[in-house]
Design a protein around this motif. Structure first.
Motif, PDB file in Angstrom:
ATOM      1  N   PHE A 574       0.852  -1.191   0.000  1.00 37.24           N
ATOM      2  CA  PHE A 574       0.000   0.000   0.000  1.00 37.24           C
ATOM      3  C   PHE A 574       0.888   1.241   0.000  1.00 37.24           C
ATOM      4  O   PHE A 574       1.698   1.429   0.915  1.00 37.24           O
ATOM      5  CB  PHE A 574      -0.920   0.017   1.231  1.00 37.24           C
ATOM      6  CG  PHE A 574      -1.807  -1.186   1.336  1.00 37.24           C
ATOM      7  CD1 PHE A 574      -2.924  -1.295   0.532  1.00 37.24           C
ATOM      8  CD2 PHE A 574      -1.509  -2.209   2.218  1.00 37.24           C
ATOM      9  CE1 PHE A 574      -3.740  -2.408   0.624  1.00 37.24           C
ATOM     10  CE2 PHE A 574      -2.315  -3.328   2.312  1.00 37.24           C
ATOM     11  CZ  PHE A 574      -3.442  -3.423   1.505  1.00 37.24           C
ATOM     12  N   PRO A 575       0.740   2.108  -1.019  1.00 36.46           N
ATOM     13  CA  PRO A 575       1.545   3.340  -1.022  1.00 36.46           C
ATOM     14  C   PRO A 575       1.013   4.410  -0.071  1.00 36.46           C
ATOM     15  O   PRO A 575       1.756   5.300   0.317  1.00 36.46           O
ATOM     16  CB  PRO A 575       1.461   3.806  -2.480  1.00 36.46           C
ATOM     17  CG  PRO A 575       0.178   3.233  -2.991  1.00 36.46           C
ATOM     18  CD  PRO A 575      -0.027   1.943  -2.266  1.00 36.46           C
ATOM     19  N   MET A 576      -0.267   4.323   0.294  1.00 35.48           N
ATOM     20  CA  MET A 576      -0.869   5.346   1.155  1.00 35.48           C
ATOM     21  C   MET A 576      -1.508   4.680   2.374  1.00 35.48           C
ATOM     22  O   MET A 576      -1.981   3.529   2.306  1.00 35.48           O
ATOM     23  CB  MET A 576      -1.941   6.135   0.380  1.00 35.48           C
ATOM     24  CG  MET A 576      -1.382   6.900  -0.814  1.00 35.48           C
ATOM     25  SD  MET A 576      -2.687   7.663  -1.768  1.00 35.48           S
ATOM     26  CE  MET A 576      -3.363   8.778  -0.551  1.00 35.48           C
ATOM     27  N   GLU A 577      -1.528   5.432   3.472  1.00 39.79           N
ATOM     28  CA  GLU A 577      -2.112   4.919   4.712  1.00 39.79           C
ATOM     29  C   GLU A 577      -3.613   4.724   4.594  1.00 39.79           C
ATOM     30  O   GLU A 577      -4.184   3.785   5.161  1.00 39.79           O
ATOM     31  CB  GLU A 577      -1.769   5.909   5.847  1.00 39.79           C
ATOM     32  CG  GLU A 577      -2.233   5.459   7.226  1.00 39.79           C
ATOM     33  CD  GLU A 577      -3.621   5.985   7.578  1.00 39.79           C
ATOM     34  OE1 GLU A 577      -4.303   5.346   8.395  1.00 39.79           O
ATOM     35  OE2 GLU A 577      -4.001   7.018   6.992  1.00 39.79           O
ATOM     36  N   LYS A 578      -4.251   5.570   3.814  1.00 36.41           N
ATOM     37  CA  LYS A 578      -5.698   5.462   3.646  1.00 36.41           C
ATOM     38  C   LYS A 578      -6.082   4.168   2.940  1.00 36.41           C
ATOM     39  O   LYS A 578      -7.071   3.517   3.296  1.00 36.41           O
ATOM     40  CB  LYS A 578      -6.199   6.675   2.854  1.00 36.41           C
ATOM     41  CG  LYS A 578      -7.699   6.728   2.691  1.00 36.41           C
ATOM     42  CD  LYS A 578      -8.106   7.975   1.920  1.00 36.41           C
ATOM     43  CE  LYS A 578      -9.633   8.016   1.728  1.00 36.41           C
ATOM     44  NZ  LYS A 578     -10.048   9.194   0.950  1.00 36.41           N
ATOM     45  N   MET A 579      -5.292   3.787   1.941  1.00 37.73           N
ATOM     46  CA  MET A 579      -5.584   2.545   1.214  1.00 37.73           C
ATOM     47  C   MET A 579      -5.427   1.326   2.120  1.00 37.73           C
ATOM     48  O   MET A 579      -6.215   0.373   2.038  1.00 37.73           O
ATOM     49  CB  MET A 579      -4.656   2.435   0.005  1.00 37.73           C
ATOM     50  CG  MET A 579      -4.845   3.537  -1.031  1.00 37.73           C
ATOM     51  SD  MET A 579      -3.611   3.491  -2.336  1.00 37.73           S
ATOM     52  CE  MET A 579      -3.962   1.922  -3.084  1.00 37.73           C
ATOM     53  N   ALA A 580      -4.425   1.347   3.005  1.00 33.85           N
ATOM     54  CA  ALA A 580      -4.237   0.224   3.933  1.00 33.85           C
ATOM     55  C   ALA A 580      -5.422   0.103   4.888  1.00 33.85           C
ATOM     56  O   ALA A 580      -5.916  -1.007   5.157  1.00 33.85           O
ATOM     57  CB  ALA A 580      -2.931   0.405   4.705  1.00 33.85           C
ATOM     58  N   ARG A 581      -5.880   1.232   5.402  1.00 39.95           N
ATOM     59  CA  ARG A 581      -7.025   1.189   6.329  1.00 39.95           C
ATOM     60  C   ARG A 581      -8.295   0.726   5.621  1.00 39.95           C
ATOM     61  O   ARG A 581      -9.113   0.006   6.206  1.00 39.95           O
ATOM     62  CB  ARG A 581      -7.250   2.566   6.956  1.00 39.95           C
ATOM     63  CG  ARG A 581      -8.178   2.531   8.155  1.00 39.95           C
ATOM     64  CD  ARG A 581      -8.281   3.882   8.836  1.00 39.95           C
ATOM     65  NE  ARG A 581      -8.965   3.763  10.117  1.00 39.95           N
ATOM     66  CZ  ARG A 581     -10.297   3.674  10.242  1.00 39.95           C
ATOM     67  NH1 ARG A 581     -11.063   3.700   9.172  1.00 39.95           N
ATOM     68  NH2 ARG A 581     -10.835   3.548  11.448  1.00 39.95           N
TER      69      ARG A 581
END
Length: 609
Positions: A574-581
């Motif tokens: 995941f490049p972004m924290e939002k995508m991981a969440r």
């Protein structure tokens, strides 16, 4: 053929120029005698009677006049016979060699003429050819009958060579003669106008080709016969034409000069300077925020934003609705309290229905009793004694034959007594045979109890597999960096698959989360792998400030869940924290990510301080 021989004789005559007239006369007499007797024709040198050098001003015409008609007839007969012999030799060669048979047949005079043409003619050859042609004309004028017809039907190759040489001389470029003024003149001195060819530009040639192509594609306007076919062709073109595809024009557009607007590069430079100043300012702000701890608090606030949760508490509970008149707002006029139905209240006690908890197993689970080593030995001894008593009872009743005495080398004399003394060799062999028999029976029993490879793998899988119907044990681990470490990624994935655990691995910068689901035994083995067996401190990773720090693995949370939320363990980047969440939220376990990421943010802030 006579002309070919004459050419050869002419060449030989040039070589024998110093010889006297008497020797040439002797040769002519010998040749005429050989022709009359038909002996030694092939052996004699091929000399011609017509090719004679001019000496002391004597002409060729005088020599030709001295020849008689009889000599000429003999010469022609000799030539005809030689032609026939060469034809027969060529036919024999064609029969023997298949390659020669495939080549078309060429007459001897034509072949020799081709050789003569292939040679580069010289002025001397052209003079000789002219003289020979004059001689042949005089001979043809004197001859009459069939011989003249034969000579007319077979033109000489030398004459053809002479004509070709003359033609080549004519075709040669005329010599360029310049006068004192630099003008081109001929031999007489008159000026010659040489036409000059002006070169055509390639652009004009391309323009002409373009006009011809357009004329061919458009066609004549007045052609009425082709109008129907043209219209059908256009309809087909429209039918199969795709306007989405950009077609390149047949004519390349002329590229013009494009100049930059004044001040363009100054604006670019100003923009770059402003960008560098903004980056410098942001770095200063971030350093100050790290020192004060504002950045970590901001990140923690952004992890799980507060949401206004609706109030799920009802205005009246279900057990109150049984005794209330209407609702909680209804008030009794006499007492001024909430109105209650007095008939619903009695001295009886209502017991609620017993419900089974969801996590309780269907069958009762008894705790296993573990015996001490002394108790296990005693129990084994008692079981073996009971089995021995049963066997003795069967022997006493005659149901089973009594076993043979257990002979060994050590108790041989004590068991057999006098029998062992009579023939000790025989008794020893008997004892050893009995020992081998007992050993074989023991090994056969062990092999019968031994598990096959399929049974071994099934037993191993059965021991690893655990019952998770009543609840699944979950563990969440946080690793500082796992993206570029292939060996450790292999260990994390392979051990989870071997232990038959499910879960997922989320790879994000400075925070890699490993979630595994399984039974308690599986979790125990996997926890030892992650926290003890794998040496995370051996690897150095880049921190937020760019310095090398030791890698680490932390157990964030462990507990139980009612069901499994993931399938087979897989890696997700995941490049972004939002995508991981969002990934964890899709599996309804976003709190796993919130716990792990908040710990990573706090750890980063403590490292910076």
């Amino acid at each position: 053929m006579s002309s070919i021989i004459t050419r050869k004789d002419a060449e030989s005559a040039d070589a024998d120029e110093p010889k006297s007239k008497s020797s040439s006369a002797n040769k002519r007499s010998a040749a005429s005698a050989g022709a009359g007797s038909d002996v030694g024709v092939d052996a004699a040198p091929k000399k011609s009677r017509f090719d004679v050098k001019e000496k002391n001003g004597s002409s060729v015409d005088a020599m030709a006049a001295s020849l008689s008609s009889t000599q000429i007839k003999l010469m022609m007969a000799h030539a005809q016979r030689e032609i026939e012999e060469r034809k027969r030799a060529l036919s024999n060669l064609r029969d023997k060699d298949p390659l020669l048979a495939s080549v078309p047949q060429i007459g001897m005079p034509v072949a020799l003429a081709t050789q003569a043409l292939s040679k580069k003619p010289t002025p001397e050859d052209s003079d000789k050819a002219k003289k020979i042609a004059e001689l042949q004309a005089q001979i043809r004028a004197k001859l009459t009958g069939n011989l003249a017809n034969i000579i007319q039907q077979q033109p000489t190759a030398v004459a053809a060579a002479a004509a070709a040489a003359a033609q080549q001389q004519q075709e040669r470029p005329k010599p360029l003669i310049l006068d004192e003024e630099g003008r081109t003149v001929d031999k007489s001195g008159r000026a010659i106008n040489i036409p000059t060819v002006t070169p055509t530009l390639k652009a004009n040639i391309r323009a002409k080709k373009r006009e011809v192509f357009q004329r061919q594609t458009t066609g004549p306007e007045g052609s009425g016969g082709n109008s129907g076919s043209t219209s059908t062709g256009q309809d087909d073109a429209i039918k199969y034409f795709d306007d989405r595809i950009a077609l390149k024009p047949t004519v390349r557009n002329k590229r013009t000069l494009r100049f930059h607007e004044p001040g363009k590069f100054q604006q670019l430079a100003e923009r770059m300077r402003m960008k560098s100043q903004l980056e410098r300012l942001q770095n200063e702000i971030s350093q100050i925020a790290r020192k004060t701890g504002i950045s970590s608090a901001t990140k923690l606030a952004l992890i799980a934003p507060k949401q206004d949760m609706p109030d799920d508490v009802p205005a009246m509970e279900w057990w109150d609705s049984v005794i209330l008149t209407q609702d909680m707002q209804t008030v009794d006029e006499a007492s001024g309290k909430i109105s209650i139905r007095q008939t619903a209240i009695s001295n009886l006690i209502e017991h609620p229905t017993q419900m089974k908890p969801p996590n309780e197993p269907l069958k009762p689970v008894y705790l296993p009793v573990f015996l001490t080593k002394k108790e296990r030995k005693k129990l084994r001894r008692q079981n073996r004694r009971e089995a021995w008593k049963e066997e003795q009872e069967k022997i006493r009743l005659g149901l089973v034959a009594p076993p043979e005495p257990k002979l060994r080398i050590s108790n041989l004399m004590r068991v057999l007594g006098t029998d062992a003394v009579q023939d000790p060799t025989k008794i020893e062999a008997h004892v050893r045979e009995q020992m081998a028999k007992r050993q074989k029976a023991h090994e056969d029993a062990n092999n019968a109890r031994k598990l096959t490879s399929e049974q071994k793998s099934e037993k191993k899988q059965r021991k690893l597999k655990e019952d998770t119907s009543c609840g699944v044990h979950v563990s969440v681990y946080r690793i500082r960096d796992l993206q570029d470490n292939q060996s450790k990624k292999f260990k994390v994935e392979t051990n989870a698959k071997q232990l038959q655990m499910t879960g997922s691995v989320a790879l994000f910068r400075d925070c890699c989360v490993v979630v595994v689901e399984g039974g308690p035994k599986q979790q125990k083995k996997y926890r030892r792998l992650m926290l003890h067996r794998i040496k995370w401190e051996e690897d150095l990773v880049k921190g937020n400030d760019g310095q090398d720090v030791a890698n680490s693995c932390v157990l964030v949370w462990e507990g139980t869940s009612q069901r499994r939320h993931f399938g087979e363990i897989k890696f997700k980047i995941f490049p972004m924290e939002k995508m991981a969440r969002e990934f964890f939220q899709k599996h309804q376990v976003e709190h796993y990510w919130d716990l792990a990421y908040s710990g990573a943010v706090l750890e980063a802030s403590t490292d910076q301080q």
